[in-house]
Design an enzyme around this catalytic site. Structure first.
Site, PDB file in Angstrom:
ATOM      1  N   ARG A 158       0.842  -1.217   0.000  1.00 36.18           N
ATOM      2  CA  ARG A 158       0.000   0.000   0.000  1.00 36.18           C
ATOM      3  C   ARG A 158       0.871   1.258   0.000  1.00 36.18           C
ATOM      4  NH1 ARG A 158      -2.998  -3.696  -0.513  1.00 36.18           N
ATOM      5  NH2 ARG A 158      -5.084  -3.948   0.359  1.00 36.18           N
ATOM      6  N   SER A 194     -10.339  -0.787   3.862  1.00 39.06           N
ATOM      7  CA  SER A 194      -9.498  -1.061   5.040  1.00 39.06           C
ATOM      8  C   SER A 194      -9.024   0.260   5.620  1.00 39.06           C
ATOM      9  CB  SER A 194      -8.268  -1.878   4.647  1.00 39.06           C
ATOM     10  OG  SER A 194      -8.623  -3.125   4.135  1.00 39.06           O
ATOM     11  N   GLU A 239      -4.257   3.131   6.780  1.00 43.30           N
ATOM     12  CA  GLU A 239      -4.154   3.094   5.325  1.00 43.30           C
ATOM     13  C   GLU A 239      -4.839   4.346   4.764  1.00 43.30           C
ATOM     14  OE1 GLU A 239      -5.414  -0.599   3.217  1.00 43.30           O
ATOM     15  OE2 GLU A 239      -6.055   0.809   1.684  1.00 43.30           O
TER      16      GLU A 239
HETATM   17  N1  EPU Z   1     -10.633 -11.665  10.643  1.00 45.77           N
HETATM   18  C1  EPU Z   1     -10.972 -11.689  11.986  1.00 45.77           C
HETATM   19  N2  EPU Z   1     -12.209 -11.236  12.333  1.00 45.77           N
HETATM   20  C2  EPU Z   1     -13.124 -10.816  11.428  1.00 45.77           C
HETATM   21  C3  EPU Z   1     -12.781 -10.809  10.059  1.00 45.77           C
HETATM   22  C4  EPU Z   1     -11.502 -11.230   9.680  1.00 45.77           C
HETATM   23  O1  EPU Z   1     -10.194 -12.053  12.850  1.00 45.77           O
HETATM   24  O2  EPU Z   1     -14.218 -10.441  11.837  1.00 45.77           O
HETATM   25  C5  EPU Z   1      -9.295 -12.124  10.254  1.00 45.77           C
HETATM   26  C6  EPU Z   1      -9.345 -13.564   9.810  1.00 45.77           C
HETATM   27  O3  EPU Z   1      -8.270 -14.248  10.426  1.00 45.77           O
HETATM   28  C7  EPU Z   1      -9.090 -13.498   8.319  1.00 45.77           C
HETATM   29  C8  EPU Z   1      -8.187 -12.303   8.264  1.00 45.77           C
HETATM   30  O4  EPU Z   1      -8.776 -11.384   9.185  1.00 45.77           O
HETATM   31  O5  EPU Z   1      -8.485 -14.639   7.834  1.00 45.77           O
HETATM   32  C9  EPU Z   1      -7.986 -11.700   6.904  1.00 45.77           C
HETATM   33  O6  EPU Z   1      -9.190 -11.171   6.394  1.00 45.77           O
HETATM   34  P1  EPU Z   1      -9.381 -10.869   4.830  1.00 45.77           P
HETATM   35  O7  EPU Z   1      -8.989 -12.020   4.020  1.00 45.77           O
HETATM   36  O8  EPU Z   1     -10.753 -10.316   4.639  1.00 45.77           O
HETATM   37  O9  EPU Z   1      -8.340  -9.751   4.467  1.00 45.77           O
HETATM   38  P2  EPU Z   1      -7.539  -8.624   5.229  1.00 45.77           P
HETATM   39  O10 EPU Z   1      -6.164  -9.079   5.432  1.00 45.77           O
HETATM   40  O11 EPU Z   1      -8.278  -8.172   6.440  1.00 45.77           O
HETATM   41  C10 EPU Z   1      -6.621  -7.463   3.087  1.00 45.77           C
HETATM   42  C11 EPU Z   1      -6.652  -6.116   2.439  1.00 45.77           C
HETATM   43  C12 EPU Z   1      -7.984  -5.899   1.731  1.00 45.77           C
HETATM   44  C13 EPU Z   1      -8.177  -7.001   0.702  1.00 45.77           C
HETATM   45  C14 EPU Z   1      -8.145  -8.348   1.428  1.00 45.77           C
HETATM   46  C15 EPU Z   1      -8.239  -9.515   0.490  1.00 45.77           C
HETATM   47  C16 EPU Z   1      -5.190  -4.699   3.759  1.00 45.77           C
HETATM   48  C17 EPU Z   1      -5.100  -3.547   4.688  1.00 45.77           C
HETATM   49  N3  EPU Z   1      -6.429  -5.077   3.405  1.00 45.77           N
HETATM   50  O12 EPU Z   1      -7.578  -7.449   4.129  1.00 45.77           O
HETATM   51  O13 EPU Z   1      -7.909  -4.653   1.045  1.00 45.77           O
HETATM   52  O14 EPU Z   1      -9.401  -6.856   0.023  1.00 45.77           O
HETATM   53  O15 EPU Z   1      -6.889  -8.481   2.141  1.00 45.77           O
HETATM   54  O16 EPU Z   1      -7.039  -9.651  -0.201  1.00 45.77           O
HETATM   55  O17 EPU Z   1      -4.172  -5.231   3.346  1.00 45.77           O
HETATM   56  C18 EPU Z   1      -8.384  -2.338   1.202  1.00 45.77           C
HETATM   57  O18 EPU Z   1      -7.175  -2.143   1.115  1.00 45.77           O
HETATM   58  O19 EPU Z   1      -9.203  -1.383   1.320  1.00 45.77           O
HETATM   59  C19 EPU Z   1      -8.885  -3.698   1.227  1.00 45.77           C
HETATM   60  C20 EPU Z   1     -10.172  -3.960   1.434  1.00 45.77           C
END
Ligand code: EPU
Length: 339
Positions: free
Chosen positions: A168, A238, A335
């Protein structure tokens, strides 16, 4: 070119913050942008008035009225500029909606950007922010970026390496790089499938040899199930980055929390920990300040339920940062950019 004075910022930011900007200048060509920057004294009565280039306003929070000129491109074309046996190079204007471009590319059966489907924002923002999702980052397919230098008004082309992309992150967010406004981005797309389906539930939703469009539709379904619809609920995706910690820090945490999710990054000496997990585990999911709340299906996202003030979001974010820091010793980084 279109210049408006004292305009509402409500339609210009996905967080749906109310407020006002002193000027909005929409330009239809790089020459018009040059003209605007060259004639600030005549056009705005102040040659030192601050300028800020915005796309769809999907990654920022206006914390107050903006006493400067918001610049916005209305250039939204995309064209093939080069083709080899395996690849097509597509140059897209910075003002084009990224998802509209991806829809066109998947229809053309060109691979590379389909995992980034349905992310709000423009082509220009894809380079500034190095947007990423489902195992792909914009930098993986960006070939070069055309920029206008707002100081000397020259347009130059930066290579992928010049852009110094990170998680990012890019040169456009720091120091001298802030003097550039992106005018176009060239992406390198593959004619043959190049799959990145390892992330989360993606592969479970797809046949073994999916088309670009099938991948796009699966990504859209997953995003719709987890993330708020920016047309209905105010948010900027995010709010925090997933923190990257050293192996030692990770080892210590994993002794106390055996269920801590993580991804090894780089050469394996660091770990990325989902901020969503840190936020949930530290009990922040129920936090709220006025109409600013945490999005329950994905607590990494903060939302404006109806009429949140910018300071409600700022305060909620700070409460989360403090609580996560107190419990885990990790300081979450934003972010979203505060204006
Ligand atoms: N999780 C929890 N509780 C919840 C929901 C999620 O603990 O209520 C944990 C789970 O362990 C899950 C993990 O969060 O496995 C990861 O969640 P997710 O796959 O939805 O992705 P993320 O790492 O939270 C990142 C990006 C997103 C992108 C997704 C999918 C960042 C800051 N965010 O989120 O990007 O869509 O991966 O690749 O890196 C954005 O930048 O605006 C964005 C939405």
């Amino acid at each position: 070119m279109n210049i408006q004075e004292n305009i509402s910022i409500l339609p210009l930011n996905t967080f749906r913050m109310n407020g006002r900007a002193r000027f909005l200048a929409v330009y239809e060509s790089t020459d018009e942008l040059r003209y605007i920057l060259q004639h600030k004294a005549e056009l705005f009565g102040n040659k030192n008035i601050p300028v800020l280039c915005i796309g769809e306003g999907s990654n920022l929070l206006f914390t107050k009225d903006f006493e400067g000129v918001l610049l916005r491109s209305s250039m939204r074309r995309a064209r093939a500029v080069r083709e080899t046996a395996d690849e097509v190079f597509i140059e897209a204007d910075a003002g084009l909606c990224m998802d509209d471009l991806i829809a066109q590319l998947t229809d053309m059966q060109l691979y590379g950007l389909e995992n980034l489907s349905y992310i709000p924002g423009t082509v220009g923002a894809s380079a500034v922010q190095n947007v990423g999702a489902y195992g792909v980052e914009a930098k993986d397919v960006i070939d070069q970026v055309r920029v206008l230098n707002i100081q000397d008004l020259n347009e130059i082309t930066l290579s992928q390496a010049d852009c110094r992309f990170g998680y990012r992150d890019s040169c456009f967010k720091h120091g001298q790089g802030k003097k550039y406004i992106v005018s176009a981005v060239t992406y390198r797309l593959s004619k043959q499938p190049v799959y990145h389906l390892e992330y989360g539930q993606l592969s479970q939703q797809l046949p073994s040899q999916p088309t670009a469009n099938q991948i796009r539709q699966a990504v859209i379904r997953i995003r719709q199930s987890k993330l708020p619809d920016v047309h209905k609920v105010g948010s900027a995706g995010s709010f925090f980055k997933n923190p990257v910690v050293s192996k030692d820090v990770y080892n210590n945490l994993s002794h106390s929390y055996i269920d801590i999710p993580s991804y090894s990054v780089g050469d394996g000496s660091e770990y990325k920990i989902p901020a969503a997990w840190l936020i949930e585990k530290s009990g922040c999911k129920s936090f709220a300040v006025g109409d600013a709340t945490v999005w329950q299906p994905q607590p990494l996202v903060l939302v404006n339920q109806h009429n949140a003030e910018p300071q409600d979001i700022v305060q909620l974010a700070q409460m989360i940062v403090n609580r996560v820091n107190r419990q885990f010793g990790i300081e979450l980084q934003r972010e979203v950019i505060y204006i």
